[in-house]
Scaffold this active site. Structure first.
Site, PDB file in Angstrom:
ATOM      1  N   GLY A   9       0.818  -1.212   0.000  1.00  0.00           N
ATOM      2  CA  GLY A   9       0.000   0.000   0.000  1.00  0.00           C
ATOM      3  C   GLY A   9       0.849   1.258   0.000  1.00  0.00           C
ATOM      4  NE  ARG A  35      -3.728   4.492  -5.605  1.00  0.00           N
ATOM      5  CZ  ARG A  35      -4.148   5.366  -4.693  1.00  0.00           C
ATOM      6  NH1 ARG A  35      -5.006   6.316  -5.048  1.00  0.00           N
ATOM      7  NH2 ARG A  35      -3.728   5.309  -3.452  1.00  0.00           N
ATOM      8  CG  ASP A  61      -6.495  -6.037  -5.520  1.00  0.00           C
ATOM      9  OD1 ASP A  61      -6.273  -5.929  -4.294  1.00  0.00           O
ATOM     10  OD2 ASP A  61      -7.637  -5.915  -6.013  1.00  0.00           O
ATOM     11  CE1 TYR A 154     -10.382  -0.851   8.863  1.00  0.00           C
ATOM     12  CE2 TYR A 154     -11.135   0.263  10.851  1.00  0.00           C
ATOM     13  CZ  TYR A 154     -10.146   0.018   9.914  1.00  0.00           C
ATOM     14  OH  TYR A 154      -8.926   0.629  10.022  1.00  0.00           O
TER      15      TYR A 154
END
Length: 254
Positions: A9, A35, A61, A154
């Site tokens: 990340g 990205r 991913d 979460y």
């Protein structure tokens, strides 16, 4: 020989800031994320700022098991040299109560925050054990200790990060591999935008208070990594001063 840190990340927020903080400590960096353009921009920025370090990139991913396994297999030799793994990739999706929630949001959170972290850890830690050296830093959350309405799943994923960190530390007992769990409170990154899918709603989360910055967490990670090898910072809970607890935030009126 270069010291290597792998950050998941890394394309934004805490991951990006951690790359800068560890680059300042002389670490060469293996940067991963979804990205590709952002990763390329970060790598270029780091090479300019820290010309003595090397960078490698992995665009995939982490929530996709096949993509992650393909990355781990393709870079098996590189992973043997990773001194620090920062499991930073993670996200929240939605604030609906469990009885109204979108199950797809649950899958994304579990696949990213729990499974992705496990896949990356498994792929790197075997090399650390073989070398009898290394440090795994997991980015948990205060939500891994205290639950709140609309955040049950979460929170469950971050409770899992805490359990995995503690279990891994026990499994590694007798080796010189360290495990740290960093548990931040409110940090102003892309986190709320991703969760709420709306920039204006995300901005209101931090309205009238001063949240933590990504750099605050990155500095903490760098400090933990920089401790002498006989010192293991097991876990750290970090709140902004304006946040006394989950759901208790001091806000100033304009």
């Amino acid at each position: 020989m270069a010291k290597w840190a792998l950050i998941t990340g890394a394309s934004s927020g805490i991951g990006w800031a951690t790359a800068e903080a560890l680059g300042a400590q002389g670490f060469s960096l293996f940067l991963t994320g979804r990205r590709t353009e952002r990763l390329n921009n970060l790598a270029g920025h780091l090479r300019t700022k820290f010309p003595g370090i090397q960078t490698k990139l992995g665009s995939f991913d982490i929530s996709d098991r096949d993509e992650t396994q393909e990355f781990l297999k393709a870079h098996y030799a590189d992973l043997a040299h990773v001194d620090v793994l920062v499991n930073n990739a993670g996200l929240a999706r939605g604030v609906d109560k469990i009885q109204h929630a979108d199950i797809h949001d649950w899958d994304i959170m579990i696949d990213t925050n729990v499974k992705g972290l496990l896949y990356m850890t498994r792929g790197v830690v075997e090399h650390m054990v073989r070398r009898n050296s290394g440090h795994i830093v997991n980015i948990g959350s205060v939500a891994g200790r205290w639950t709140y309405p609309g955040g049950g799943v979460y929170c469950a994923t971050k409770f899992a990060v805490r359990a995995i960190s503690e279990g891994l530390r026990m499994d590694l007992s007798g080796t010189d591999v360290r495990v740290t769990n960093i548990e931040p409170g409110m940090v102003n990154t892309e986190f709320s935008k991703v969760r709420l899918q709306d920039q204006q709603k995300a901005d209101k989360v931090y309205e009238g208070m001063t949240p933590l910055r990504a750099e605050d967490i990155a500095e903490t990670i760098a400090w933990c990594v920089g401790r002498p090898k006989h010192v293991n910072i097991q876990e750290l809970v970090i709140y902004p001063t304006d946040q006394a607890h989950v759901g208790i935030v001091s806000r100033r009126s304009e």
